[in-house]
Scaffold this motif. Sequence first.
Motif, mmCIF file in Angstrom:
data_model
loop_
_atom_site.group_PDB
_atom_site.id
_atom_site.type_symbol
_atom_site.label_atom_id
_atom_site.label_comp_id
_atom_site.label_asym_id
_atom_site.label_seq_id
_atom_site.Cartn_x
_atom_site.Cartn_y
_atom_site.Cartn_z
ATOM 1 N N UNK A 427 76.242 49.690 32.944
ATOM 2 C CA UNK A 427 77.422 48.681 32.988
ATOM 3 C C UNK A 427 77.415 47.879 34.136
ATOM 4 N N UNK A 429 74.913 46.698 35.722
ATOM 5 C CA UNK A 429 73.791 45.749 35.373
ATOM 6 C C UNK A 429 74.271 44.705 34.649
ATOM 7 N N UNK A 430 74.889 45.116 33.279
ATOM 8 C CA UNK A 430 75.342 44.080 32.551
ATOM 9 C C UNK A 430 76.570 43.218 33.056
ATOM 10 N N UNK A 433 75.205 41.012 35.623
ATOM 11 C CA UNK A 433 74.447 39.685 34.911
ATOM 12 C C UNK A 433 75.435 38.791 34.496
ATOM 13 N N UNK A 434 76.612 39.054 33.812
ATOM 14 C CA UNK A 434 77.459 38.149 33.385
ATOM 15 C C UNK A 434 78.083 37.362 34.449
ATOM 16 N N UNK A 438 77.982 33.520 35.426
ATOM 17 C CA UNK A 438 79.243 32.562 35.551
ATOM 18 C C UNK A 438 79.267 31.900 37.008
ATOM 19 N N UNK A 451 66.147 23.694 26.704
ATOM 20 C CA UNK A 451 66.147 25.000 26.694
ATOM 21 C C UNK A 451 66.426 25.749 27.930
ATOM 22 N N UNK A 453 68.860 26.465 29.714
ATOM 23 C CA UNK A 453 69.723 27.454 29.786
ATOM 24 C C UNK A 453 69.640 28.745 29.351
ATOM 25 N N UNK A 454 68.647 28.775 28.383
ATOM 26 C CA UNK A 454 68.098 30.025 27.891
ATOM 27 C C UNK A 454 67.402 30.592 29.298
ATOM 28 N N UNK A 455 66.726 30.002 29.813
ATOM 29 C CA UNK A 455 65.771 30.488 30.991
ATOM 30 C C UNK A 455 66.640 30.631 31.862
ATOM 31 N N UNK A 457 69.637 32.374 31.699
ATOM 32 C CA UNK A 457 70.225 33.578 31.475
ATOM 33 C C UNK A 457 69.211 34.669 31.754
ATOM 34 N N UNK A 458 67.887 34.548 31.419
ATOM 35 C CA UNK A 458 66.939 35.466 31.516
ATOM 36 C C UNK A 458 66.687 35.553 32.947
ATOM 37 N N UNK B 451 60.138 26.295 26.093
ATOM 38 C CA UNK B 451 61.174 27.184 26.553
ATOM 39 C C UNK B 451 61.757 27.999 25.426
ATOM 40 N N UNK B 454 62.218 31.802 25.656
ATOM 41 C CA UNK B 454 63.182 32.292 26.236
ATOM 42 C C UNK B 454 64.415 32.285 25.304
ATOM 43 N N UNK B 455 64.543 31.395 24.512
ATOM 44 C CA UNK B 455 65.262 31.300 23.301
ATOM 45 C C UNK B 455 65.252 32.482 22.372
ATOM 46 N N UNK B 458 66.885 35.786 23.843
ATOM 47 C CA UNK B 458 68.294 36.005 23.784
ATOM 48 C C UNK B 458 68.610 35.922 22.338
#
Lengths: 521, 521
Positions: A427, A429-430, A433-434, A438, A451, A453-455, A457-458, B451, B454-455, B458
Amino acid sequence: MNWPIVARMLGLLGLLVGASMAFSLPWAFPALGQVETFEARGFWGLVFAMLCSLAVSGALYAWGHQSKSSILRKEAFATVGMGWILAGILGALPFLFSGSERAPGVKMTPIDAFFESVSGFTTTGASLLTELEDPEVIPRCVMFWRCFTHWLGGMGIIVLFVAILGQLGAGGKAMLKREVPGPITESVRPRVQESAIVMWTIYVVFSGIETVLLMSCGVSLYEALCHTFGTMATGGFSTHNSSVGFYNGGPVEFIIIIFMLLAGVNFSLYYLVFRRHHKDSWTKRLKHLTSDAELRAYLLIILVVTCLLTISLMVNGYYANLFVALRHSLFATVSIITTTGFGTEDFSNWSEFAKGLLFVLMFVGGCAGSTAGGIKVIRWVLLGKIFILEIEKAYRPNVVRPLRLGGIVVEERIRHDVVVYFCMVLVIFLGSWFLLITIEPDDLWETHGDHGIAEKLLDCGSAVAATLNNVGPGFGVIGPTENFANFSQQGKCLLTMLMLLGRLELFAILVLLTPRFWRQQ
Amino acid sequence: MNWPIVARMLGLLGLLVGASMAFSLPWAFPALGQVETFEARGFWGLVFAMLCSLAVSGALYAWGHQSKSSILRKEAFATVGMGWILAGILGALPFLFSGSERAPGVKMTPIDAFFESVSGFTTTGASLLTELEDPEVIPRCVMFWRCFTHWLGGMGIIVLFVAILGQLGAGGKAMLKREVPGPITESVRPRVQESAIVMWTIYVVFSGIETVLLMSCGVSLYEALCHTFGTMATGGFSTHNSSVGFYNGGPVEFIIIIFMLLAGVNFSLYYLVFRRHHKDSWTKRLKHLTSDAELRAYLLIILVVTCLLTISLMVNGYYANLFVALRHSLFATVSIITTTGFGTEDFSNWSEFAKGLLFVLMFVGGCAGSTAGGIKVIRWVLLGKIFILEIEKAYRPNVVRPLRLGGIVVEERIRHDVVVYFCMVLVIFLGSWFLLITIEPDDLWETHGDHGIAEKLLDCGSAVAATLNNVGPGFGVIGPTENFANFSQQGKCLLTMLMLLGRLELFAILVLLTPRFWRQQ
Ligand SMILES: [K+]
Ligand SMILES: [K+]
């Protein structure tokens, strides 16, 4: 809360940290290194930091020294949680006072210095420094201090404190329990001080052996010590930008693999094998190792993951030579499962499968009672057994089976604690992360295009996993060859807290965040 | 395992599913729709599927019908787990026999049909069909069947079965408990059959009201029924490519929001409020609603998330009009927390913060005893309370505080079960994510360029979360306007299993995977 006694304990702890800075001073002297104006500034910065630490700690001690009552469990919690934060603050002073730079021309902010210091003490090894080999960016003696914090935090400053100061009653035991990782902290020896001394002795002896071995491979005393601190504490700070990759394989890499492996094992096992006044034969002594369920699982995981990684790297054509693939796989596996975080290759470039495997490994961690971070192998073993029992309980609710580990029945309470611990880690961790996604601005990743933004997040996910499990490097912008300098100030604060949460196995820090802890008498 | 009795139960369940296909037949008739060759093929496909189902079920029943012994807990587990798999298989036949196409010219494979059918029964609403509005791709009557599976699975096929067949002893109660979600399944009524009848009656009445209301807004009977099934079962299958976005806001959207909200509430509460022979005043009846801790938390979460989403959408400039932003936020929040998965806007394009919030909401889910999926609000409430108690227990181990919910003490056993459930869900989530990344080829995402990978990571994560929580649409390639057609066959198999795991709250499926379950006498 009995404040005077907490102040006295914090004062003593601060004195210990301040005094230990003295070990870093020699590395600024001409006889041991080159004389430079910048290095001299490092020396005086360190001296000033030491004096500051001693002054603050002395004041705290003076306030509380008249308190004669013994420390209770609640005070023990406050001492451990606040003691580690205090150590982080005092440990940050040398970076600030010496004018160390994060990158050429960029001074470290107080938050940067605190991040680096906490990363050291918690043996995370996540770094903000981009130029480790430039002597004009960070003085040699401060660099030594940076690695030395690993070594202090690895076996534990509270354990050291108890080893030196002696038995502190029920509170001492409670403090020790908070700092030594793992769900079942049975003392090796009946007396708390004795087991603290034993653990530190083993730690010092292993460190000595590694230093000598590294020096025999032609590594200088300074570098041998720094890398020993990083290895035995499963910390991961190096003096080179390319980490252990600098040594280009060979015996140095091999020695470091062996000692990372050793540092990830429960130190109580070493005590059982090497203790004096021992009537047992060596066969019987080694049986302590072979019969340990956690150690067997730990070695099995390393074997399996190394093989899987090697296959994946060969199939995907990252290396042409099987031996090279095996070497890098073994190093990465041991480095990540022990949460050391040393690198030889940039595994950020490896396949998704390999990265996914290493990511899962971050959460596995080493054995209980070792210097490694992560959730710990024993908790995974117990969780697996608990899941099987729970599934059976669903359709046979009246059959009560005890949970056994190596033939011994595990208490109901520990069974519950293990599940709660997993739940809390996942919990946190998640949730973190969020939160990190933010509070972190997108700027850094937007340069990657559509892309990016996807990077982001990871990368945020791997940063949270790497700090919460005290691993250090993650993937992407915080991969083994890049670092945490790019994160925003608020992001660094969050990650610093995660390192402390991970090192102290949550509770000592979580209680400090509970209003009820402060309100209650 | 008492096989004859399991066969008898499965036979009866299959007969129920097969017979219920009759409700879809009228939609192929000329009086109710247009006559077309393709539609006629759908009709005969459906008839053939029905005959097949009845034949298979009849054979199973014939084998087991002489068994007179009553069903026990273990047989109950086998019946629920295998019964749902059987329903999924039988429900897939109409798609296969009618020659339905995934996309124009692409026939559905058996795995595709099974995926779509399980997605229907489990009320996940994850779809492989790309052209819902083209009458030459999927026949009208099969489309009706697709939506009807939602309705059957929403309140539960086992619950319906118990309502019709009556009390089945201890096993009947155990079966019901597996299908009705939530940690505490206290029967509303002492007799199992009675509570099953009550729950289905409430469900039918609410569905009737929604259908009438939708028709009063000018929606055809066919579409009104299909969307009612999707709403009341929190399923999410629509008859339009743009889902509820097709109706362009207005009263239809409003009605669907209200009924999604209602479907996410514990149905026992409705019984307490609306039961006959009731001496209490309406004030006292409504007190059942206002005093329910879970319902309060559920509404509070919806309120807070809607506000946060609205602010995020306005700040990031996705909508110029506050009212429009609020409308889309409310719809998305209610659609995701109840795990319905209807869409009005493609929230895949929203900000990272908004997507992260919706992702967390997927794991929250609706109330226990509702038709919604997810972990359920009550488990989150309990988990929060458990965490606070565990933190306190760490420094005050001798103070035993009971866990209270709405003034009532929660049993120690339930406390443990809640934590174990969370742990299992999170471990299954992370494990399946890693597995899906590994088994899914990169082709689909490589077109996105550098990228793309990465997508992929997700998208796979959101696919796992969306199926395990029975939400349906996720983000990226499986967003509300795209779908699961792109996944590989092995990926679809994994996702299908996750839907079943989520709908039956893990255990009924997990036991089937345990060798010990099959071995034991
Ligand atoms: K580390
Ligand atoms: K759904």
